[in-house]
Design a protein around this motif. Structure first.
Motif, PDB file in Angstrom:
ATOM      1  N   ARG A  44       2.547  -7.906  46.747  1.00 64.11           N
ATOM      2  CA  ARG A  44       2.926  -7.851  45.334  1.00 64.11           C
ATOM      3  C   ARG A  44       3.390  -9.213  44.838  1.00 64.11           C
ATOM      4  O   ARG A  44       3.073  -9.616  43.723  1.00 64.11           O
ATOM      5  CB  ARG A  44       4.020  -6.817  45.108  1.00 64.11           C
ATOM      6  N   THR A  45       4.111  -9.932  45.653  1.00 60.22           N
ATOM      7  CA  THR A  45       4.745 -11.171  45.218  1.00 60.22           C
ATOM      8  C   THR A  45       3.742 -12.275  44.897  1.00 60.22           C
ATOM      9  O   THR A  45       3.830 -12.920  43.847  1.00 60.22           O
ATOM     10  CB  THR A  45       5.730 -11.669  46.294  1.00 60.22           C
ATOM     11  N   PHE A  46       2.805 -12.520  45.778  1.00 62.73           N
ATOM     12  CA  PHE A  46       1.915 -13.667  45.610  1.00 62.73           C
ATOM     13  C   PHE A  46       1.021 -13.568  44.377  1.00 62.73           C
ATOM     14  O   PHE A  46       0.942 -14.534  43.607  1.00 62.73           O
ATOM     15  CB  PHE A  46       1.118 -13.916  46.895  1.00 62.73           C
ATOM     16  N   PRO A  47       0.351 -12.446  44.139  1.00 65.37           N
ATOM     17  CA  PRO A  47      -0.411 -12.360  42.886  1.00 65.37           C
ATOM     18  C   PRO A  47       0.472 -12.492  41.640  1.00 65.37           C
ATOM     19  O   PRO A  47       0.068 -13.114  40.655  1.00 65.37           O
ATOM     20  CB  PRO A  47      -1.067 -10.978  42.959  1.00 65.37           C
ATOM     21  N   LEU A  48       1.687 -11.947  41.696  1.00 62.58           N
ATOM     22  CA  LEU A  48       2.584 -12.062  40.543  1.00 62.58           C
ATOM     23  C   LEU A  48       2.989 -13.508  40.296  1.00 62.58           C
ATOM     24  O   LEU A  48       3.101 -13.947  39.149  1.00 62.58           O
ATOM     25  CB  LEU A  48       3.817 -11.177  40.734  1.00 62.58           C
ATOM     26  N   VAL A  49       3.198 -14.272  41.349  1.00 65.56           N
ATOM     27  CA  VAL A  49       3.539 -15.687  41.205  1.00 65.56           C
ATOM     28  C   VAL A  49       2.380 -16.438  40.545  1.00 65.56           C
ATOM     29  O   VAL A  49       2.591 -17.234  39.618  1.00 65.56           O
ATOM     30  CB  VAL A  49       3.898 -16.307  42.575  1.00 65.56           C
ATOM     31  N   ALA A  50       1.163 -16.185  40.990  1.00 68.87           N
ATOM     32  CA  ALA A  50      -0.008 -16.857  40.410  1.00 68.87           C
ATOM     33  C   ALA A  50      -0.201 -16.465  38.951  1.00 68.87           C
ATOM     34  O   ALA A  50      -0.469 -17.315  38.096  1.00 68.87           O
ATOM     35  CB  ALA A  50      -1.262 -16.531  41.221  1.00 68.87           C
ATOM     36  N   VAL A  51      -0.066 -15.184  38.658  1.00 73.74           N
ATOM     37  CA  VAL A  51      -0.221 -14.698  37.277  1.00 73.74           C
ATOM     38  C   VAL A  51       0.854 -15.299  36.376  1.00 73.74           C
ATOM     39  O   VAL A  51       0.576 -15.736  35.256  1.00 73.74           O
ATOM     40  CB  VAL A  51      -0.195 -13.153  37.245  1.00 73.74           C
ATOM     41  N   ALA A  52       2.086 -15.345  36.857  1.00 72.36           N
ATOM     42  CA  ALA A  52       3.177 -15.906  36.051  1.00 72.36           C
ATOM     43  C   ALA A  52       2.944 -17.389  35.774  1.00 72.36           C
ATOM     44  O   ALA A  52       3.110 -17.842  34.633  1.00 72.36           O
ATOM     45  CB  ALA A  52       4.514 -15.699  36.756  1.00 72.36           C
ATOM     46  N   ALA A 101       6.594 -21.146  56.193  1.00 76.44           N
ATOM     47  CA  ALA A 101       5.197 -20.910  55.806  1.00 76.44           C
ATOM     48  C   ALA A 101       5.126 -20.031  54.565  1.00 76.44           C
ATOM     49  O   ALA A 101       4.287 -20.252  53.684  1.00 76.44           O
ATOM     50  CB  ALA A 101       4.417 -20.269  56.959  1.00 76.44           C
ATOM     51  N   THR A 102       6.011 -19.049  54.458  1.00 74.36           N
ATOM     52  CA  THR A 102       6.049 -18.203  53.261  1.00 74.36           C
ATOM     53  C   THR A 102       6.474 -19.030  52.055  1.00 74.36           C
ATOM     54  O   THR A 102       5.891 -18.912  50.975  1.00 74.36           O
ATOM     55  CB  THR A 102       7.004 -17.011  53.466  1.00 74.36           C
ATOM     56  N   ALA A 103       7.464 -19.902  52.219  1.00 74.23           N
ATOM     57  CA  ALA A 103       7.922 -20.759  51.119  1.00 74.23           C
ATOM     58  C   ALA A 103       6.801 -21.682  50.656  1.00 74.23           C
ATOM     59  O   ALA A 103       6.552 -21.821  49.443  1.00 74.23           O
ATOM     60  CB  ALA A 103       9.130 -21.573  51.554  1.00 74.23           C
ATOM     61  N   ALA A 104       6.107 -22.301  51.596  1.00 70.62           N
ATOM     62  CA  ALA A 104       5.004 -23.191  51.242  1.00 70.62           C
ATOM     63  C   ALA A 104       3.871 -22.412  50.577  1.00 70.62           C
ATOM     64  O   ALA A 104       3.242 -22.897  49.627  1.00 70.62           O
ATOM     65  CB  ALA A 104       4.493 -23.910  52.487  1.00 70.62           C
ATOM     66  N   SER A 105       3.642 -21.201  51.039  1.00 71.31           N
ATOM     67  CA  SER A 105       2.600 -20.354  50.450  1.00 71.31           C
ATOM     68  C   SER A 105       2.954 -19.955  49.021  1.00 71.31           C
ATOM     69  O   SER A 105       2.084 -19.893  48.148  1.00 71.31           O
ATOM     70  CB  SER A 105       2.380 -19.109  51.305  1.00 71.31           C
ATOM     71  N   LEU A 106       4.216 -19.677  48.774  1.00 71.40           N
ATOM     72  CA  LEU A 106       4.659 -19.366  47.407  1.00 71.40           C
ATOM     73  C   LEU A 106       4.459 -20.573  46.495  1.00 71.40           C
ATOM     74  O   LEU A 106       3.993 -20.444  45.361  1.00 71.40           O
ATOM     75  CB  LEU A 106       6.130 -18.943  47.397  1.00 71.40           C
ATOM     76  N   TRP A 107       4.795 -21.734  46.985  1.00 73.22           N
ATOM     77  CA  TRP A 107       4.666 -22.947  46.192  1.00 73.22           C
ATOM     78  C   TRP A 107       3.207 -23.219  45.842  1.00 73.22           C
ATOM     79  O   TRP A 107       2.873 -23.499  44.693  1.00 73.22           O
ATOM     80  CB  TRP A 107       5.285 -24.110  46.971  1.00 73.22           C
ATOM     81  N   ILE A 108       2.326 -23.104  46.831  1.00 73.07           N
ATOM     82  CA  ILE A 108       0.908 -23.359  46.574  1.00 73.07           C
ATOM     83  C   ILE A 108       0.295 -22.264  45.696  1.00 73.07           C
ATOM     84  O   ILE A 108      -0.601 -22.528  44.906  1.00 73.07           O
ATOM     85  CB  ILE A 108       0.110 -23.567  47.883  1.00 73.07           C
ATOM     86  N   THR A 109       0.807 -21.051  45.781  1.00 77.10           N
ATOM     87  CA  THR A 109       0.322 -19.975  44.917  1.00 77.10           C
ATOM     88  C   THR A 109       0.685 -20.259  43.462  1.00 77.10           C
ATOM     89  O   THR A 109      -0.097 -19.984  42.554  1.00 77.10           O
ATOM     90  CB  THR A 109       0.870 -18.615  45.378  1.00 77.10           C
ATOM     91  N   VAL A 123     -10.073 -26.793  41.523  1.00 74.35           N
ATOM     92  CA  VAL A 123      -8.841 -27.066  42.270  1.00 74.35           C
ATOM     93  C   VAL A 123      -8.214 -25.750  42.732  1.00 74.35           C
ATOM     94  O   VAL A 123      -7.801 -25.624  43.886  1.00 74.35           O
ATOM     95  CB  VAL A 123      -7.844 -27.876  41.404  1.00 74.35           C
ATOM     96  N   ALA A 124      -8.155 -24.764  41.853  1.00 75.17           N
ATOM     97  CA  ALA A 124      -7.555 -23.474  42.191  1.00 75.17           C
ATOM     98  C   ALA A 124      -8.295 -22.805  43.351  1.00 75.17           C
ATOM     99  O   ALA A 124      -7.657 -22.292  44.287  1.00 75.17           O
ATOM    100  CB  ALA A 124      -7.546 -22.551  40.968  1.00 75.17           C
ATOM    101  N   ILE A 125      -9.608 -22.831  43.313  1.00 74.13           N
ATOM    102  CA  ILE A 125     -10.409 -22.213  44.377  1.00 74.13           C
ATOM    103  C   ILE A 125     -10.196 -22.950  45.694  1.00 74.13           C
ATOM    104  O   ILE A 125      -9.997 -22.320  46.747  1.00 74.13           O
ATOM    105  CB  ILE A 125     -11.899 -22.161  43.984  1.00 74.13           C
ATOM    106  N   MET A 126     -10.194 -24.279  45.664  1.00 71.85           N
ATOM    107  CA  MET A 126      -9.988 -25.042  46.897  1.00 71.85           C
ATOM    108  C   MET A 126      -8.586 -24.813  47.464  1.00 71.85           C
ATOM    109  O   MET A 126      -8.429 -24.672  48.682  1.00 71.85           O
ATOM    110  CB  MET A 126     -10.229 -26.539  46.657  1.00 71.85           C
ATOM    111  N   LEU A 127      -7.573 -24.751  46.619  1.00 74.03           N
ATOM    112  CA  LEU A 127      -6.216 -24.473  47.105  1.00 74.03           C
ATOM    113  C   LEU A 127      -6.146 -23.110  47.779  1.00 74.03           C
ATOM    114  O   LEU A 127      -5.525 -22.958  48.827  1.00 74.03           O
ATOM    115  CB  LEU A 127      -5.211 -24.545  45.956  1.00 74.03           C
ATOM    116  N   SER A 128      -6.793 -22.127  47.177  1.00 75.15           N
ATOM    117  CA  SER A 128      -6.786 -20.783  47.736  1.00 75.15           C
ATOM    118  C   SER A 128      -7.510 -20.738  49.082  1.00 75.15           C
ATOM    119  O   SER A 128      -7.003 -20.185  50.058  1.00 75.15           O
ATOM    120  CB  SER A 128      -7.420 -19.796  46.754  1.00 75.15           C
ATOM    121  N   VAL A 129      -8.679 -21.340  49.133  1.00 81.99           N
ATOM    122  CA  VAL A 129      -9.475 -21.342  50.370  1.00 81.99           C
ATOM    123  C   VAL A 129      -8.726 -22.063  51.495  1.00 81.99           C
ATOM    124  O   VAL A 129      -8.640 -21.565  52.622  1.00 81.99           O
ATOM    125  CB  VAL A 129     -10.868 -21.984  50.125  1.00 81.99           C
TER     126      VAL A 129
END
Length: 160
Positions: A44-52, A101-109, A123-129
């Motif tokens: 739930r958290t990661f998609p919400l961070v990206a959407v926000a 790793a979770t903190a870094a993942s939140l930041w990159i999201t 850029v968004a696609i490459m960051l995700s991949v």
């Protein structure tokens, strides 16, 4: 009703829906990985961070169209805010640090959402991949490293 409030040409939901949907989809595999690994932030958290993040950028577009410096301040605020949220995911235990790793993942999201909002889909696609590849491919390799805990947790030992 909306025409009177916003004007005849200001209410176009489709481009925003597409961008927010794409931000959600690009963050979903990251959230899936963290959920599967039973981390503090997950599906739930990661998609919400990206959407926000995408939403903040898109909501500010009309106000910042003539002043790139204003958009830069919005992006700076997102970077700072994501660092703050990520900092909350890091736990310092007696002799270890957990959640980096979770903190870094939140930041990159947050960066993924901002990139989508700014129209930098490449850029968004490459960051995700790169993030998904790092989280999924590096996890098994971690077992060979000297930082692996006996219980298999995602912790980094402090130097003494």
């Amino acid at each position: 009703m909306f025409e009177q409030f916003l004007g005849p040409d200001h209410f176009d939901i489709m481009p925003h829906l597409v961008a927010i949907g794409l931000a959600y989809l690009l963050a979903f595999p990251i959230g899936w990985n963290r959920e599967k690994s039973e981390r503090s932030a997950g599906l739930r958290t990661f998609p919400l961070v990206a959407v926000a993040s995408c939403g903040f950028i898109q909501a500010a577009e009309s106000m910042t169209a003539d002043t790139p410096e204003a958009m830069a301040r919005i992006v700076e605020g997102l970077i700072t805010g994501m660092g703050f949220i990520g900092g909350g995911a890091i736990l310092r235990l007696k002799d270890s640090v957990k959640g980096t790793a979770t903190a870094a993942s939140l930041w990159i999201t947050g960066a993924i959402g901002a990139a989508v909002g700014l129209g930098s889909l490449d850029v968004a696609i490459m960051l995700s991949v790169i993030t998904v590849a790092t989280l999924w491919i590096m996890a098994p390799l971690k077992h060979f490293g000297h930082l692996e805990q006996e219980d298999g947790s995602d912790e980094v030992r402090k130097e003494k």
